[in-house]
Design a protein around this motif. Sequence first.
Motif, PDB file in Angstrom:
ATOM      1  N   ASP A 194       0.804  -1.226   0.000  1.00 49.55           N
ATOM      2  CA  ASP A 194       0.000   0.000   0.000  1.00 49.55           C
ATOM      3  C   ASP A 194       0.836   1.274   0.000  1.00 49.55           C
ATOM      4  OD1 ASP A 194      -1.960  -1.882   0.226  1.00 49.55           O
ATOM      5  OD2 ASP A 194      -2.464  -1.434   2.309  1.00 49.55           O
ATOM      6  N   ASN A 205      -4.613   5.665  -3.913  1.00 46.17           N
ATOM      7  CA  ASN A 205      -3.405   5.180  -3.247  1.00 46.17           C
ATOM      8  C   ASN A 205      -2.423   6.316  -2.971  1.00 46.17           C
ATOM      9  OD1 ASN A 205      -0.379   4.212  -3.706  1.00 46.17           O
ATOM     10  ND2 ASN A 205      -1.501   2.513  -2.777  1.00 46.17           N
ATOM     11  N   THR A 210      -3.954  -0.926  -3.390  1.00 45.67           N
ATOM     12  CA  THR A 210      -2.661  -0.967  -4.059  1.00 45.67           C
ATOM     13  C   THR A 210      -2.534   0.117  -5.128  1.00 45.67           C
ATOM     14  OG1 THR A 210      -3.499  -2.582  -5.662  1.00 45.67           O
ATOM     15  CG2 THR A 210      -2.411  -3.430  -3.676  1.00 45.67           C
TER      16      THR A 210
END
Length: 395
Positions: A273, A332, A346
């Motif tokens: 992440d 993200n 992600t």
Amino acid sequence: MTAYPAHPFARSDRSLLGQWWWTIDRVALAAVLALIALGVALSFASSPAAVARDENLSAPFHYAIRMCVFAGAGLVILLTTSLLSPRGVRRLAFFTLLGAIAVMALLPFIGHSAKGAARWINLGPFGLQPSEFAKPALIIMAAWMFAEGQKGQGVPGVSIAFGLYALTAGLLLIQPDIGQTILITAVFMAVFFMAGVPIRWIGILGALAVTGAVSTYFIFPHVHDRVNTFLSPEAADTHQIDRASEAIAAGGLFGSGVGEGVMKRHVPDLHTDFIYSVAAEEFGLVFSLLLIGMFAVLLGRGMSRAMRLTDPFEQTAAAGLFVLIGLQAAINIAVNLNLIPTKGMTLPFISYGGSSMLAMCLTAGLALALTRRRPGAYQPGSGADRGFGLERQDG
């Protein structure tokens, strides 16, 4: 002096690969390939620090080697799906969504739980996250149903599309996966809007989406905690985002150098992440902006091509897929920059993860397939309707 061809295929090449080369959007393809290459490179930068945080691993490039395998498999999926016709895209999306929904329905019983959520099914050394594959399939099916509904032939396309969305979102909430639910809701609304439905429906859907988002704050404790942490960081544990922010700040303009990052060692989930913070620390602000720019090029190029398509299904499906990639990247990066609460999502093509890489390559491959030049596919004079002897054929 011998003259060498500038392209791997001559324009007269009528083979499958020859036609593919002269009809594919090579700018968008190059952007995707560049992002995949960067993802592999950054996995080598983050893998040693990630392995050091896991007492069960010893090989410093464990994650990097696996990322290379995922990238190789993703390239096969990308190139294979980009060869499909629009009909082939619809068929693949139908079976992909059917399979993903079936597996998601079984997750409460056979799924692997991690961090309080059952989102994966173990297949030997590989953990499959079916929701990643449900996203592009749902977007294509929704675009198809919207297009069929507008033909006025008695097909309840809008009702079917909303039913598929409600089923997918409901299964995501059961896991629970609020971030993915928000993402597919936003992209579904975008497809709904681009399909040309009455604006009042957009307003109704928007109101329902806001109501649902507010409800998750009171229903799911982890959403409540993340929002409160974002709004009142001084009164909560913000270790994860603080370490990521420090890593980004430490990179400066040009970064600390490949493998020289220090702050990244303290960032949880640095290879998944928070891979953006690793890139920012080791390669700096300039590289970070180039990375964002690459996503912008992919989104802009894809949307430009999609909006010139003549078929309503192809237009909305292709645009929806490019929006999916761009919006997930934006979420993200926004989390890494502490602009929104953490989502556990992600960075497409960049973050470590088999399901993410394979699903993003599937998404890009389907989008590239829909935007290929075909007879009558593009509006006359758009520039995209020319190439490989595929001039527009009217009538």
